[in-house]
Enzyme design. Sequence first.
Site, mmCIF file in Angstrom:
data_model
loop_
_atom_site.group_PDB
_atom_site.id
_atom_site.type_symbol
_atom_site.label_atom_id
_atom_site.label_comp_id
_atom_site.label_asym_id
_atom_site.label_seq_id
_atom_site.Cartn_x
_atom_site.Cartn_y
_atom_site.Cartn_z
ATOM 1 C CG ASN A 69 -4.514 10.717 -6.276
ATOM 2 O OD1 ASN A 69 -3.767 10.816 -7.248
ATOM 3 N ND2 ASN A 69 -5.027 9.568 -5.886
ATOM 4 C CG ASP A 108 -1.938 1.121 1.162
ATOM 5 O OD1 ASP A 108 -2.922 0.956 0.420
ATOM 6 O OD2 ASP A 108 -1.745 2.162 1.827
ATOM 7 C CG ASP A 123 -3.642 8.218 -12.891
ATOM 8 O OD1 ASP A 123 -4.019 7.699 -11.819
ATOM 9 O OD2 ASP A 123 -4.422 8.666 -13.752
ATOM 10 C CD GLU A 179 -4.378 3.968 -2.075
ATOM 11 O OE1 GLU A 179 -4.627 4.306 -0.904
ATOM 12 O OE2 GLU A 179 -5.228 4.017 -2.992
#
Length: 350
Positions: free
Chosen positions: A232, A224, A241, A267
């Site tokens: 983000n 993770d 991304d 993620e």
Amino acid sequence: MLAAEKVHTLSIARPQADQFRLAALHRYHILDTPACEDFSFLTELAAKVCEVPYAFISLVDAERVWIKSCAGMQLGELPRGESYCSLAVLGEAATEIPDLTQDFRTAHMTLTVNEPFMRMYSSVALTSSDGFAIGTLCVMDTKPGGLSAEQHATLVKLARQVMALIELRANQKTLESTVRELEQLATTDELTGLHNRRSLLHRLKFEAARAKRFRSPLSAVMIDLDHFKRINDEYGHAVGDQVLASVGRLLRESVRVIDVPGRYGGEELCVILPNTPVEGACKLAETLRAKIEAQPHYAGPRLLPVTASLGVGSFDHMGVADAESLLRQADDSLYRAKHAGRNRVECGPT
């Protein structure tokens, strides 16, 4: 000397649209392919029907004539200017030369002046679906002469069969390529290049069943990315991304061929490790953690620190002996890693 100059000039003459003819030829992906019994059969049949010792299926490339199949002699390729078949793609559907020594275009070609001293040549063009002559089905003899009307008609029919076979093989290759592309789309996460969730879980079930049957080790690493939501929110999803894509590439380059790296969701990533006990999985997890931390990421000119928390689960063939329990243990380990400060690896049960 003048005749020789004419031979040289005509032997390299090319139609203005030759590039389109070459494009049609290359579309079939047949050049330099292995010998094939089906093509050999048609070649041998052409020689037999026409009552001559030699027959060829030839394909006229930019600078050479490549022989797909031959009967009567072994021949791989000839320079384009040294092959009778180069004349047969200049526009005529059929080409026949009763005496090669008497035609100034062919009198000085290699097969005319050297063994086996060819004299007669007859061919039918192999015409692509869009009307370009890509090569020939031809027959030859060491005696002057020509084909009868019946023999020529049969050669035309055989040439159609050759072309139909070329089309069939090309269509099969296109279909196989399309199937591979569809399989790739169905199993691959577009952003990271890893297995998508569905493919990952499918492979996990397969590996779990195999490990259970043979009592072999199996491990999984859950990964993770730390504080990914913050990336983000602060820098935009395009930067997020980009980070995911870079980490996905790192995973693909860091695992073995038998390992299965995938995007579990968002993620969160996962690596399935067949034939790997917990010790080996923990070692790999620590290697991945260090590589992710060291991998540079940027938002414009600004360097972004990216770390990951990793949890390892491993079969014990008792409490952890199927896909669900393996993922649950890896997920529990990941939870401990995150709550212990992140950017760390936790292995196995508490």
